[in-house]
Motif scaffolding. Structure first.
Motif, PDB file in Angstrom:
ATOM      1  N   ALA A   2       9.264   6.185  -0.561  1.00  0.00           N
ATOM      2  CA  ALA A   2       7.874   5.885  -0.239  1.00  0.00           C
ATOM      3  C   ALA A   2       7.088   5.614  -1.509  1.00  0.00           C
ATOM      4  O   ALA A   2       7.266   6.283  -2.517  1.00  0.00           O
ATOM      5  CB  ALA A   2       7.238   7.048   0.521  1.00  0.00           C
ATOM      6  N   ARG A   4       3.008   3.802  -2.968  1.00  0.00           N
ATOM      7  CA  ARG A   4       1.690   3.287  -2.626  1.00  0.00           C
ATOM      8  C   ARG A   4       1.657   1.803  -2.959  1.00  0.00           C
ATOM      9  O   ARG A   4       1.707   1.421  -4.121  1.00  0.00           O
ATOM     10  CB  ARG A   4       0.603   4.020  -3.427  1.00  0.00           C
ATOM     11  CG  ARG A   4       0.451   5.483  -3.013  1.00  0.00           C
ATOM     12  CD  ARG A   4      -0.289   5.579  -1.708  1.00  0.00           C
ATOM     13  NE  ARG A   4      -0.499   6.980  -1.330  1.00  0.00           N
ATOM     14  CZ  ARG A   4      -1.082   7.356  -0.223  1.00  0.00           C
ATOM     15  NH1 ARG A   4      -1.491   6.460   0.631  1.00  0.00           N
ATOM     16  NH2 ARG A   4      -1.234   8.632   0.055  1.00  0.00           N
ATOM     17  N   ASN A 182      -1.505   2.715   6.731  1.00  0.00           N
ATOM     18  CA  ASN A 182      -0.366   2.240   7.519  1.00  0.00           C
ATOM     19  C   ASN A 182       0.925   2.614   6.802  1.00  0.00           C
ATOM     20  O   ASN A 182       1.181   2.168   5.684  1.00  0.00           O
ATOM     21  CB  ASN A 182      -0.440   0.719   7.696  1.00  0.00           C
ATOM     22  CG  ASN A 182       0.412   0.238   8.855  1.00  0.00           C
ATOM     23  OD1 ASN A 182       1.436   0.839   9.164  1.00  0.00           O
ATOM     24  ND2 ASN A 182      -0.007  -0.834   9.482  1.00  0.00           N
ATOM     25  N   ASP A 183       1.730   3.460   7.420  1.00  0.00           N
ATOM     26  CA  ASP A 183       3.051   3.780   6.900  1.00  0.00           C
ATOM     27  C   ASP A 183       4.030   2.761   7.474  1.00  0.00           C
ATOM     28  O   ASP A 183       4.405   2.831   8.647  1.00  0.00           O
ATOM     29  CB  ASP A 183       3.448   5.208   7.290  1.00  0.00           C
ATOM     30  CG  ASP A 183       2.559   6.248   6.630  1.00  0.00           C
ATOM     31  OD1 ASP A 183       2.174   6.026   5.472  1.00  0.00           O
ATOM     32  OD2 ASP A 183       2.241   7.269   7.262  1.00  0.00           O
ATOM     33  N   THR A 185       7.601   0.799   7.665  1.00  0.00           N
ATOM     34  CA  THR A 185       9.027   1.024   7.460  1.00  0.00           C
ATOM     35  C   THR A 185       9.772  -0.304   7.506  1.00  0.00           C
ATOM     36  O   THR A 185       9.578  -1.108   8.431  1.00  0.00           O
ATOM     37  CB  THR A 185       9.599   1.972   8.528  1.00  0.00           C
ATOM     38  OG1 THR A 185       8.927   3.232   8.444  1.00  0.00           O
ATOM     39  CG2 THR A 185      11.093   2.189   8.319  1.00  0.00           C
ATOM     40  N   THR A 201      10.170   3.107   3.225  1.00  0.00           N
ATOM     41  CA  THR A 201       8.857   3.313   3.840  1.00  0.00           C
ATOM     42  C   THR A 201       7.757   3.182   2.797  1.00  0.00           C
ATOM     43  O   THR A 201       7.826   3.794   1.730  1.00  0.00           O
ATOM     44  CB  THR A 201       8.769   4.699   4.496  1.00  0.00           C
ATOM     45  OG1 THR A 201       9.779   4.810   5.501  1.00  0.00           O
ATOM     46  CG2 THR A 201       7.406   4.901   5.155  1.00  0.00           C
ATOM     47  N   TYR A 202       6.762   2.382   3.125  1.00  0.00           N
ATOM     48  CA  TYR A 202       5.611   2.162   2.242  1.00  0.00           C
ATOM     49  C   TYR A 202       4.363   2.761   2.885  1.00  0.00           C
ATOM     50  O   TYR A 202       4.217   2.726   4.107  1.00  0.00           O
ATOM     51  CB  TYR A 202       5.333   0.669   2.057  1.00  0.00           C
ATOM     52  CG  TYR A 202       6.303  -0.070   1.176  1.00  0.00           C
ATOM     53  CD1 TYR A 202       7.410   0.556   0.625  1.00  0.00           C
ATOM     54  CD2 TYR A 202       6.084  -1.414   0.895  1.00  0.00           C
ATOM     55  CE1 TYR A 202       8.290  -0.145  -0.175  1.00  0.00           C
ATOM     56  CE2 TYR A 202       6.960  -2.121   0.088  1.00  0.00           C
ATOM     57  CZ  TYR A 202       8.074  -1.480  -0.446  1.00  0.00           C
ATOM     58  OH  TYR A 202       8.936  -2.176  -1.236  1.00  0.00           O
ATOM     59  N   SER A 203       3.465   3.257   2.050  1.00  0.00           N
ATOM     60  CA  SER A 203       2.153   3.693   2.521  1.00  0.00           C
ATOM     61  C   SER A 203       1.129   2.680   2.032  1.00  0.00           C
ATOM     62  O   SER A 203       0.860   2.581   0.833  1.00  0.00           O
ATOM     63  CB  SER A 203       1.818   5.086   1.993  1.00  0.00           C
ATOM     64  OG  SER A 203       0.570   5.527   2.498  1.00  0.00           O
ATOM     65  N   GLN A 205      -2.626   1.237   1.962  1.00  0.00           N
ATOM     66  CA  GLN A 205      -3.995   1.703   2.141  1.00  0.00           C
ATOM     67  C   GLN A 205      -4.818   0.729   2.993  1.00  0.00           C
ATOM     68  O   GLN A 205      -4.489  -0.454   3.092  1.00  0.00           O
ATOM     69  CB  GLN A 205      -4.666   1.882   0.776  1.00  0.00           C
ATOM     70  CG  GLN A 205      -4.014   2.964  -0.080  1.00  0.00           C
ATOM     71  CD  GLN A 205      -4.017   4.308   0.610  1.00  0.00           C
ATOM     72  OE1 GLN A 205      -5.080   4.861   0.898  1.00  0.00           O
ATOM     73  NE2 GLN A 205      -2.831   4.829   0.899  1.00  0.00           N
ATOM     74  N   GLY A 234       5.155  -0.387  11.809  1.00  0.00           N
ATOM     75  CA  GLY A 234       4.028   0.292  11.169  1.00  0.00           C
ATOM     76  C   GLY A 234       3.428   1.357  12.053  1.00  0.00           C
ATOM     77  O   GLY A 234       3.512   1.302  13.282  1.00  0.00           O
ATOM     78  N   SER A 235       2.799   2.337  11.421  1.00  0.00           N
ATOM     79  CA  SER A 235       2.131   3.401  12.165  1.00  0.00           C
ATOM     80  C   SER A 235       0.841   2.901  12.798  1.00  0.00           C
ATOM     81  O   SER A 235       0.346   3.484  13.770  1.00  0.00           O
ATOM     82  CB  SER A 235       1.838   4.587  11.242  1.00  0.00           C
ATOM     83  OG  SER A 235       1.049   4.178  10.129  1.00  0.00           O
TER      84      SER A 235
END
Length: 471
Positions: A2, A4, A182-183, A185, A201-203, A205, A234-235
């Protein structure tokens, strides 16, 4: 793995295409992801293009086309990455704001000029009434002439997507988070459907974007030729586009629907529900404002203090379908919001205008007929009672007034009630008491109704009384 995304460098290293070209074009490729579906002819539409570039060999062309709903007015505003107005040289002069007009089935074009050795980039806000179609084309010209050019079709935000990856080294994506954190994947599969590397997985902003090659996704660095696919989930809803490079030439590639395993059926429904909520909010933001024509018509009136123009949506149509509390059917003249719960003073429901909605809150309304708002003064006999009415100071008295308003009553030749029939070209007086929040006397006029039953109201705050309290 993960990270940012907002901290990632946009200066990509590649031996295929100059890094500056990739960064500008890829970032621009998400520009159409905010295209909104056509609304009714009287609605205002707002579209955002997250990238515009000019200079250093780059030009950006915005194309607009009418839907046949009549003449459209288009306001184009240009900002830099920090939201400060950015002046660019265009074929219609240098500036940060441009006003265009479009016939019913016509087209309009705004093109930046390659007038500087350095690249200037930012984003664009397009406001149009009625709605228009919009596309954008990016072009890069080098010493040998035209090197790259591409246009991107609109793509609505989604929570899952699949794209073809012929080679991880020359397949690039641009990803935008149009909302909360948005997390995201990434799952990379070979041509047999087998995972090539572990998921990443990326977070991302809110309102951040990232542009990179597939083999620049952390954990995917060793992947080369593939002829496989990339799954993105995405979340929260995200917007994505992809470009495939061949030397210094590039082309857009389609984004396909995301894959959903049977075991994840409920999660897919949750994601779909969240996506619908976001789309509903975006739609509500477009449905509520009055049209540009209405604002122009009442420009002189709106220049006066304590005045406004608003749209009330019919509660029976939109309540429960828009994310704004109350479905746009309510309005507070004190807090200037449609959101229910802030001391709402008026409601539109099944053709009636109502006042008094929570607890001991109540109010009185009266129709003054087809008279101009500016002709009504505090000396008007029907207004005198509303202006002189004393706010109750205890609950028992407030309940009595509530019942009195519900049943209706007369003072002399004037009848008051907490509900009146909404009629176009009619002016009304309203006294609304929201305990612990506000107490106002407002004169408003129903200007007209739209085909969906929504009402356009011009209003003037006559008097704001002390906030009422109950002992």
């Amino acid at each position: 793995m993960a990270i940012r995304l907002c901290k990632m460098s946009m200066d990509f290293q590649t031996s295929i295409v100059p890094a500056k070209l990739i960064a500008v074009i890829l970032m621009g490729a998400v520009s159409l992801l905010w295209f909104a579906a056509p609304a009714s002819a009287s609605e205002q539409q707002v579209q955002y293009f997250p990238q515009i570039a000019a200079g250093g060999g780059y030009t950006t062309t915005l194309y607009f086309t009418g839907y046949g709903s009549g003449t459209s007015t288009i306001d184009v505003e240009i900002f830099d990455k920090n939201g400060i107005r950015l002046a660019l040289a265009t074929d219609q002069g240098t500036g940060s704001i441009f006003h265009l007009s479009l016939s019913a089935y016509g087209t309009a074009v705004l093109r930046t000029l390659d007038a500087d050795n350095s690249v200037k980039s930012g984003w664009v806000k397009v406001t149009s009434t009625p709605p228009v179609g919009a596309t954008v084309t990016y072009k890069y010209v080098g010493g040998a002439g035209l090197m790259s050019q591409a246009s991107v079709l609109p793509l609505n935000p989604t929570t899952s997507a699949t794209l073809f990856v012929p080679d991880a080294r020359n397949t690039a994506i641009a990803l935008l988070a149009p909302g909360g954190v948005n997390d995201v994947t990434f799952r990379l599969l070979d041509k047999y459907g087998n995972p090539v590397v572990p998921t990443s997985t990326y977070s991302l902003q809110p309102w951040n974007r990232v542009a990179l090659y597939v083999n620049q996704i952390p954990g995917f660095e060793s992947v080369t030729a593939l002829d496989g696919s990339l799954e993105i989930s995405g979340s929260t809803p995200f917007s994505v586009t992809t470009l495939i490079f061949e030397g210094q030439n590039f082309a857009t590639a389609p984004i396909m629907a995301g894959r959903t395993a049977p075991a994840d059926a409920r999660n897919a429904l949750v994601n779909q529900f969240n996506q619908i909520l976001q789309q509903s909010k975006d739609l509500g933001d477009q449905l509520l404002p009055p049209s540009t024509d209405d604002l122009k018509l009442f420009a002189n009136f709106l220049s006066q203090p304590q005045t406004g123009l608003l749209r009330l949506l019919p509660r029976e149509t939109y309540y429960g379908y828009l994310t704004i509390e109350g479905g746009g059917a309510y309005y507070s003249f004190t807090h200037l919001t449609h959101a229910y719960g802030y001391g709402s003073d008026i409601e539109l429901y099944e053709g009636d205008l109502n006042v008094g909605f929570a607890g001991a809150d109540f109010g009185f309304m009266i129709s003054l007929g087809d008279v101009a708002i500016d002709s009504v003064t505090l000396d008007h006999p029907a207004i005198q009672y509303l202006a002189a009415f004393p706010a109750p100071t205890n609950l028992a008295e407030a309940r009595i007034q509530q019942q009195r308003a519900g049943a209706g009553f007369s003072i002399g030749s004037y009848s008051y009630r907490d509900s009146v029939r909404a009629a176009a070209a009619t002016t009304y007086a309203l006294r609304s008491l929201c305990f612990e929040k506000s107490d106002v006397l407002v004169i408003f006029r129903v200007v007209r109704f739209d085909p969906d039953g929504s009402a356009i109201l011009a209003w003037k705050l006559f008097k704001a009384f002390p906030v009422p309290h109950l002992q």
